[in-house]
Design a protein around this motif. Structure first.
Motif, mmCIF file in Angstrom:
data_model
loop_
_atom_site.group_PDB
_atom_site.id
_atom_site.type_symbol
_atom_site.label_atom_id
_atom_site.label_comp_id
_atom_site.label_asym_id
_atom_site.label_seq_id
_atom_site.Cartn_x
_atom_site.Cartn_y
_atom_site.Cartn_z
ATOM 1 N N THR A 116 0.846 -1.194 0.000
ATOM 2 C CA THR A 116 0.000 0.000 0.000
ATOM 3 C C THR A 116 0.881 1.243 0.000
ATOM 4 O O THR A 116 2.076 1.177 0.295
ATOM 5 N N ASP A 117 0.290 2.366 -0.332
ATOM 6 C CA ASP A 117 0.962 3.670 -0.262
ATOM 7 C C ASP A 117 2.264 3.701 -1.055
ATOM 8 O O ASP A 117 3.253 4.310 -0.640
ATOM 9 N N GLY A 118 2.292 3.012 -2.193
ATOM 10 C CA GLY A 118 3.467 3.051 -3.053
ATOM 11 C C GLY A 118 4.597 2.126 -2.644
ATOM 12 O O GLY A 118 5.666 2.144 -3.265
ATOM 13 N N ASP A 119 4.401 1.322 -1.601
ATOM 14 C CA ASP A 119 5.443 0.388 -1.181
ATOM 15 C C ASP A 119 5.624 -0.728 -2.204
ATOM 16 O O ASP A 119 4.744 -1.014 -3.018
ATOM 17 N N SER A 120 6.790 -1.378 -2.120
ATOM 18 C CA SER A 120 7.108 -2.478 -3.028
ATOM 19 C C SER A 120 8.102 -3.398 -2.333
ATOM 20 O O SER A 120 8.530 -3.144 -1.211
ATOM 21 N N ILE A 121 8.495 -4.442 -3.037
ATOM 22 C CA ILE A 121 9.494 -5.350 -2.484
ATOM 23 C C ILE A 121 10.818 -4.630 -2.293
ATOM 24 O O ILE A 121 11.621 -4.979 -1.429
ATOM 25 N N GLN A 122 11.064 -3.585 -3.079
ATOM 26 C CA GLN A 122 12.304 -2.813 -2.991
ATOM 27 C C GLN A 122 12.239 -1.722 -1.930
ATOM 28 O O GLN A 122 13.268 -1.334 -1.384
ATOM 29 N N ASN A 123 11.055 -1.230 -1.663
ATOM 30 C CA ASN A 123 10.899 -0.071 -0.782
ATOM 31 C C ASN A 123 9.687 -0.281 0.123
ATOM 32 O O ASN A 123 8.540 -0.133 -0.304
ATOM 33 N N ASN A 124 9.951 -0.642 1.375
ATOM 34 C CA ASN A 124 8.867 -0.916 2.312
ATOM 35 C C ASN A 124 9.340 -0.599 3.729
ATOM 36 O O ASN A 124 10.469 -0.132 3.931
ATOM 37 N N VAL A 125 8.497 -0.854 4.715
ATOM 38 C CA VAL A 125 8.838 -0.450 6.091
ATOM 39 C C VAL A 125 10.119 -1.112 6.580
ATOM 40 O O VAL A 125 10.890 -0.505 7.341
ATOM 41 N N TRP A 126 10.383 -2.336 6.137
ATOM 42 C CA TRP A 126 11.591 -3.035 6.582
ATOM 43 C C TRP A 126 12.836 -2.472 5.895
ATOM 44 O O TRP A 126 13.838 -2.203 6.562
ATOM 45 N N THR A 127 12.790 -2.302 4.590
ATOM 46 C CA THR A 127 13.975 -1.786 3.895
ATOM 47 C C THR A 127 14.287 -0.364 4.339
ATOM 48 O O THR A 127 15.457 0.000 4.472
ATOM 49 N N ARG A 128 13.245 0.436 4.568
ATOM 50 C CA ARG A 128 13.483 1.809 5.032
ATOM 51 C C ARG A 128 14.102 1.814 6.424
ATOM 52 O O ARG A 128 14.976 2.630 6.735
ATOM 53 N N ALA A 129 13.665 0.892 7.272
ATOM 54 C CA ALA A 129 14.220 0.824 8.622
ATOM 55 C C ALA A 129 15.689 0.427 8.603
ATOM 56 O O ALA A 129 16.500 0.974 9.355
ATOM 57 N N TYR A 130 16.058 -0.531 7.745
ATOM 58 C CA TYR A 130 17.464 -0.923 7.646
ATOM 59 C C TYR A 130 18.328 0.277 7.268
ATOM 60 O O TYR A 130 19.421 0.469 7.821
ATOM 61 N N GLU A 131 17.851 1.059 6.326
ATOM 62 C CA GLU A 131 18.641 2.197 5.876
ATOM 63 C C GLU A 131 18.673 3.307 6.923
ATOM 64 O O GLU A 131 19.735 3.896 7.187
ATOM 65 N N GLU A 132 17.533 3.593 7.531
ATOM 66 C CA GLU A 132 17.476 4.683 8.506
ATOM 67 C C GLU A 132 18.286 4.372 9.765
ATOM 68 O O GLU A 132 18.959 5.242 10.314
ATOM 69 N N GLU A 133 18.226 3.134 10.205
ATOM 70 C CA GLU A 133 18.875 2.789 11.471
ATOM 71 C C GLU A 133 20.328 2.375 11.300
ATOM 72 O O GLU A 133 21.163 2.653 12.152
#
Length: 571
Positions: A89-106
């Motif tokens: 949802t909200d434009g997420d994908s296998i490449q860009n989602n809550v998990w991948t964003r968290a890995y990069e942010e943290e």
């Protein structure tokens, strides 16, 4: 409630590769080994270590850990399955989602998924990838593929990385059932993978009994194996459903014997795992004399009509249908039987009641549940990757987010319970399962039910707690959660096993040997055919001795020689 997959027949069915594979790998850019560029120039001594990949990994890893976050970010490539239970949802994908964003942010870790396919396509793609020699930076494989990659020299040695950079929570998770999981990922003294652990002990079989039939026949709850056999006979002959017909059976049996491990274990027989004999040597559990005794008892039960005469043609799904239709009163299964198949049975017949009991011994020795290695598959890292410790950062994030989190907001963001229809937690790129997660959850819920104190419950705990309260208020659609989690119910039986260490371990804890790969299919077929014929009475019980002889001649001797040779080197 989430659980890891339960390993079925590691020893005899290890050649069925697709059953274990959920992630695989291929890479079209293997030269980009995980560093975005600037980090190498800032690393003291990097120039002199360029031709020593192990030294380079250690030096750069130390630099990365000091900051806790890679700056500039690194990129790691991987491949995976595309889970059909995940809704983007909200434009997420296998490449860009809550998990991948968290890995990069943290952590400053960018995960690039080269491809994601349905699980039915993974096996073929993975085998082609291994053959090509072009693999991504990290990925997940089954035991056979792990061995192939390690022997080809394509994997990073993770020994020093694990010892220095694995957090205490990660080490605790991977060793909760002992060191066997890590041992299985160790080749020639080197840790060549991170095991994807799963809860084999927690999933030990117990016996579920229809207590409404006990009440109808005025029978007490069982305390011994003799009690259990009397109940099975009564369920088969005394018309427990009061329909005036002898159309019920005491014990559930399927054609693949998936529902009989607990029964066999009561006789100290352990099919499909490797155990020690009286001399301390390794042997195959299905060929021991205790198995002969168990099969003789099943044949006796079959003759007295306690077992469906058509079991040899029915898989586990068909047997579950019989249970839902009220035709079987006793079943060996894991703690989650309440969710499936018993909730469907309850929905169909609200008067039906079931209760879980520990397996019972045929003699004075404790009955122990057989357990497999407790490893679903393996996370591996390509040899040239400059930051192999990054996968331990992602695994640490998984543990604290999936298991330790108490925030409802974080739970909804990263986990999203299956009943909500969107299993966001499956988007993680690095995971392993705790050995006793659901037992511990059950203990917290029991305490909350007894004290009304819910402050120590995790968001997932609260969801189950609320379901049980709904059941207690009369909502039978939540009956299964009570059967699983409440005091004295299924997970209490699992906790009894845990507290008293009532387990029989599979002693074979390494990747499959060539003799197993070559001989397992024929031996497995021989075993299934022989056991079925003995139970049906088509072959006398003495046929078991012939089976053992043929098993050894058709490759068993070779397997046991290789397994014991491996065991000597392990010791």
């Amino acid at each position: 409630m989430k659980k890891g997959s339960i390993s079925l027949n590691r020893f005899m069915f290890v050649v069925v590769l697709a059953g274990f594979l959920v992630l695989s790998a291929c890479s079209s850019n293997s030269s980009n080994s995980g560093n975005s560029g600037g980090n190498e120039a800032e690393t003291p001594g990097a120039n002199t270590a360029q031709n020593n990949s192990e030294a380079l990994q250690v030096i750069e890893s130390e630099n990365a850990v000091k900051d806790g976050k890679y700056d500039p970010p690194i990129t790691l490539t991987t491949v995976r399955t595309q889970e059909n239970t995940v809704k983007f949802t909200d434009g997420d994908s296998i490449q860009n989602n809550v998990w991948t964003r968290a890995y990069e942010e943290e952590y400053g870790i960018k995960v690039k998924t080269l491809w994601a396919v349905d699980s039915s396509q993974i096996d073929q793609k993975m085998n082609l990838t291994i053959a090509s020699g072009d693999i991504p930076d990290f990925f997940r494989v089954n035991a056979t593929q792990f061995k192939q990659l390690a022997e080809a020299g394509m994997l990073a040695d993770l020994s020093e990385v694990y010892n220095e950079y694995a957090s205490e929570r990660v080490k605790s998770l991977l060793t909760e059932e002992g060191t066997m999981a890590l041992d299985s990922a160790t080749i020639d003294g080197k840790l060549m993978a991170i095991p994807f652990t799963n809860p084999s002990r927690e999933g030990s079989q117990m016996v579920f009994i229809r207590t409404d039939w006990l009440d109808a026949l005025k029978l007490p709850e069982p305390k011994t194996m003799d009690d259990l056999m009397k109940i099975s006979e009564a369920f088969s002959t005394q018309d427990p459903d009061h329909n005036g017909k002898q159309d019920t059976f005491g014990l559930a049996v399927d054609k693949d014997f998936m529902l009989l491990n607990g029964f066999f274990n009561s006789f100290h027989a352990y099919p499909d795992i490797v155990v020690k004999d009286s001399d301390g040597n390794l042997t195959f559990g299905a060929t021991r004399s205790e198995m002969k005794s168990a099969l003789a008892k099943l044949n006796e039960m079959f003759k007295s009509k306690q077992i469906d005469p058509e079991f040899g043609a029915k898989d586990i799904t068909k047997v579950f249908e019989m249970i839902a239709n009220g035709k079987i009163g006793m079943m060996y299964y894991a703690y989650y039987a309440g969710l499936y198949p018993l909730q469907a049975a309850k929905d169909k017949d609200p008067s039906m009641e079931w209760k879980a009991f520990p397996i019972m011994s045929v003699d004075g020795n404790p009955a122990k549940s057989q357990v497999s290695l407790g490893v679903n598959s393996y996370w591996v890292v390509k040899k040239e990757v400059e930051h192999p410790e990054a996968i331990l950062k992602m695994l640490d994030f998984w543990v604290k987010t999936f298991y330790e989190n108490t925030s409802d907001e974080i739970y909804q963001k990263f986990n999203t319970a299956p009943e909500d229809g969107n299993q966001v937690w499956l988007l993680n790129n690095m995971a392993a399962y705790k050995a006793f997660k659901n037992i511990e959850e059950s203990l917290r819920i029991i305490n909350a039910l007894e004290t009304n104190e819910t402050s120590k419950l995790t968001p997932e705990d609260k969801g189950v707690y609320e379901k049980i309260l709904k059941f207690q208020s009369g909502d039978l659609t939540n009956w299964s959660w009570n059967l699983i989690f409440s005091k004295g119910q299924a997970l209490s039986v699992s906790n009894y096993y845990r507290t008293n260490n009532l387990y029989m371990n599979d002693e074979f804890s390494t990747s499959p040997l060539e003799s197993i790969v070559q001989n397992a299919p024929a031996l497995s077929k021989l075993q299934a055919e022989t056991f079925t014929k003995i139970i049906l009475g088509l072959s006398p019980i003495e046929e078991f001795d012939t089976f053992v002889k043929r098993w050894l001649e058709l490759g068993g001797n070779e397997i046991l020689a290789d397994v014991n040779e491996w065991y000597k080197t392990k010791k």
